[in-house]
Design a protein around this motif. Structure first.
Motif, PDB file in Angstrom:
ATOM      1  N   VAL A  42      -4.776  -6.047  -5.704  1.00 43.05           N
ATOM      2  CA  VAL A  42      -4.489  -5.718  -7.084  1.00 43.05           C
ATOM      3  C   VAL A  42      -4.232  -4.233  -6.853  1.00 43.05           C
ATOM      4  O   VAL A  42      -3.189  -3.340  -7.249  1.00 43.05           O
ATOM      5  CB  VAL A  42      -5.362  -5.708  -8.221  1.00 43.05           C
ATOM      6  N   LEU A  43      -5.109  -3.545  -6.007  1.00 44.85           N
ATOM      7  CA  LEU A  43      -5.265  -1.897  -5.989  1.00 44.85           C
ATOM      8  C   LEU A  43      -3.920  -1.706  -5.164  1.00 44.85           C
ATOM      9  O   LEU A  43      -3.236  -0.623  -5.436  1.00 44.85           O
ATOM     10  CB  LEU A  43      -6.614  -1.440  -5.075  1.00 44.85           C
ATOM     11  N   THR A  44      -3.769  -2.379  -3.983  1.00 44.18           N
ATOM     12  CA  THR A  44      -2.515  -1.935  -2.982  1.00 44.18           C
ATOM     13  C   THR A  44      -1.091  -2.152  -4.002  1.00 44.18           C
ATOM     14  O   THR A  44      -0.199  -1.519  -3.720  1.00 44.18           O
ATOM     15  CB  THR A  44      -2.375  -2.860  -2.085  1.00 44.18           C
ATOM     16  N   GLY A  45      -1.173  -3.137  -4.952  1.00 46.11           N
ATOM     17  CA  GLY A  45      -0.071  -3.587  -5.836  1.00 46.11           C
ATOM     18  C   GLY A  45       0.250  -2.276  -6.672  1.00 46.11           C
ATOM     19  O   GLY A  45       1.318  -2.424  -7.280  1.00 46.11           O
ATOM     20  N   LYS A  46      -0.744  -1.705  -7.109  1.00 47.65           N
ATOM     21  CA  LYS A  46      -0.771  -0.300  -7.874  1.00 47.65           C
ATOM     22  C   LYS A  46      -0.621   1.137  -6.931  1.00 47.65           C
ATOM     23  O   LYS A  46       0.024   1.768  -7.307  1.00 47.65           O
ATOM     24  CB  LYS A  46      -1.871  -0.203  -8.939  1.00 47.65           C
ATOM     25  N   LEU A  50       2.870   3.518  -6.821  1.00 46.37           N
ATOM     26  CA  LEU A  50       2.484   5.261  -7.034  1.00 46.37           C
ATOM     27  C   LEU A  50       2.671   6.035  -6.111  1.00 46.37           C
ATOM     28  O   LEU A  50       3.136   7.041  -6.196  1.00 46.37           O
ATOM     29  CB  LEU A  50       0.888   5.148  -7.393  1.00 46.37           C
ATOM     30  N   TYR A  75       0.042   4.642 -13.583  1.00 47.69           N
ATOM     31  CA  TYR A  75      -0.467   4.131 -12.794  1.00 47.69           C
ATOM     32  C   TYR A  75      -1.746   4.497 -12.490  1.00 47.69           C
ATOM     33  O   TYR A  75      -2.687   3.738 -12.148  1.00 47.69           O
ATOM     34  CB  TYR A  75       0.539   4.064 -11.583  1.00 47.69           C
ATOM     35  N   GLN A  78      -4.067   3.025 -14.771  1.00 50.40           N
ATOM     36  CA  GLN A  78      -4.502   1.641 -14.672  1.00 50.40           C
ATOM     37  C   GLN A  78      -5.392   1.386 -13.258  1.00 50.40           C
ATOM     38  O   GLN A  78      -6.332   0.699 -13.469  1.00 50.40           O
ATOM     39  CB  GLN A  78      -3.115   0.899 -14.048  1.00 50.40           C
ATOM     40  N   ILE A  79      -5.325   2.349 -12.358  1.00 51.89           N
ATOM     41  CA  ILE A  79      -6.114   2.339 -11.080  1.00 51.89           C
ATOM     42  C   ILE A  79      -7.599   2.423 -11.722  1.00 51.89           C
ATOM     43  O   ILE A  79      -8.463   1.941 -11.285  1.00 51.89           O
ATOM     44  CB  ILE A  79      -5.538   3.006 -10.169  1.00 51.89           C
ATOM     45  N   MET A  82      -8.919  -0.104 -13.435  1.00 51.67           N
ATOM     46  CA  MET A  82      -9.160  -1.164 -12.575  1.00 51.67           C
ATOM     47  C   MET A  82     -10.536  -1.115 -11.735  1.00 51.67           C
ATOM     48  O   MET A  82     -11.213  -1.794 -11.683  1.00 51.67           O
ATOM     49  CB  MET A  82      -8.024  -1.425 -11.679  1.00 51.67           C
ATOM     50  N   ASP A  91      -5.143  -3.580 -18.167  1.00 51.54           N
ATOM     51  CA  ASP A  91      -3.643  -3.687 -18.666  1.00 51.54           C
ATOM     52  C   ASP A  91      -3.499  -3.952 -20.126  1.00 51.54           C
ATOM     53  O   ASP A  91      -2.372  -4.392 -20.429  1.00 51.54           O
ATOM     54  CB  ASP A  91      -2.812  -4.388 -17.936  1.00 51.54           C
TER      55      ASP A  91
END
Length: 149
Positions: A42-46, A50, A75, A78-79, A82, A91
Motif C-alpha cells: 500500500v505504501l509503495t502504491g502511494k 507521489l 497523497y 493519505q500516507i 496510513m 481514505d
C-alpha cells in the motif's frame, strides 16, 4: 529517477509476509494491518505516484503548475493516515482536509488565468509570451524549493 520507479514499486516484495519485520536498521510491527508485506504494498502504491507528482511539479513550466500541489498534499495526507496504525478506515472523509488547500490553490490559479486573458485582450501578446511573463525561473533545484518555503 523515473526509470527506477518500477523497481521502487516492487520493493515491497522483499518484505516478509509476517506481522513483525526485523531488519538491521529497525523493527516494524504492523499491528492493525497484520502483514508487513501488505503495508509496504500500500505504501509503495502511494509513494510512486507521489514521486511522479514531485517530478512533474518541479519540472513543469506552465503557469498552472501550482494545481499539482492538490494531489501532492492528498497523497502526503493519505500516507500519514496510513502510517497511523490507530486509523480504522483509510481514505474515508479525507477530502475535508484538502478543502483549505484547494480553497487557496484553485482561486489563485483562476485569478492568474483571468489576469492572463485580460492581458491577451488588451495587448498583442501570444499565450506563450504571457506564460513566459508569469513564469518564475529559479536557477537551481534548491532555488525552486526555496521559492515555496
Amino acid at each position: 529517477m523515473i526509470a527506477l520507479s518500477p523497481y521502487l514499486f516492487y520493493l515491497y516484495e522483499s518484505v516478509p509476509e509476517t506481522q513483525i519485520w526485523d531488519t538491521f536498521l529497525f523493527t516494524y510491527d504492523s499491528k492493525a494491518w497484520g502483514d508487513a508485506n501488505y503495508v509496504m504494498w500500500v505504501l509503495t502504491g502511494k509513494l510512486v505516484p507521489l514521486l511522479y507528482l514531485f517530478v512533474w511539479f518541479f519540472t513543469c513550466r506552465h503557469w498552472w503548475y501550482h494545481t499539482i500541489l492538490v494531489p501532492i498534499v492528498m497523497y502526503i495526507f493519505q500516507i500519514t493516515v496510513m502510517l497511523n496504525e490507530d486509523t480504522e478506515y483509510m481514505d474515508e472523509f479525507q477530502i475535508i482536509y484538502l478543502v483549505p488547500i484547494m480553497a487557496v490553490v484553485v482561486p489563485s490559479i483562476y485569478l492568474i488565468r483571468a489576469k492572463m486573458f485580460n492581458k491577451i485582450n488588451d495587448a498583442n501578446k501570444t499565450l506563450e509570451e504571457l506564460e513566459e511573463e508569469f513564469m518564475i525561473k529559479p536557477t537551481t533545484f534548491w532555488g525552486k524549493v526555496r521559492q515555496y518555503f
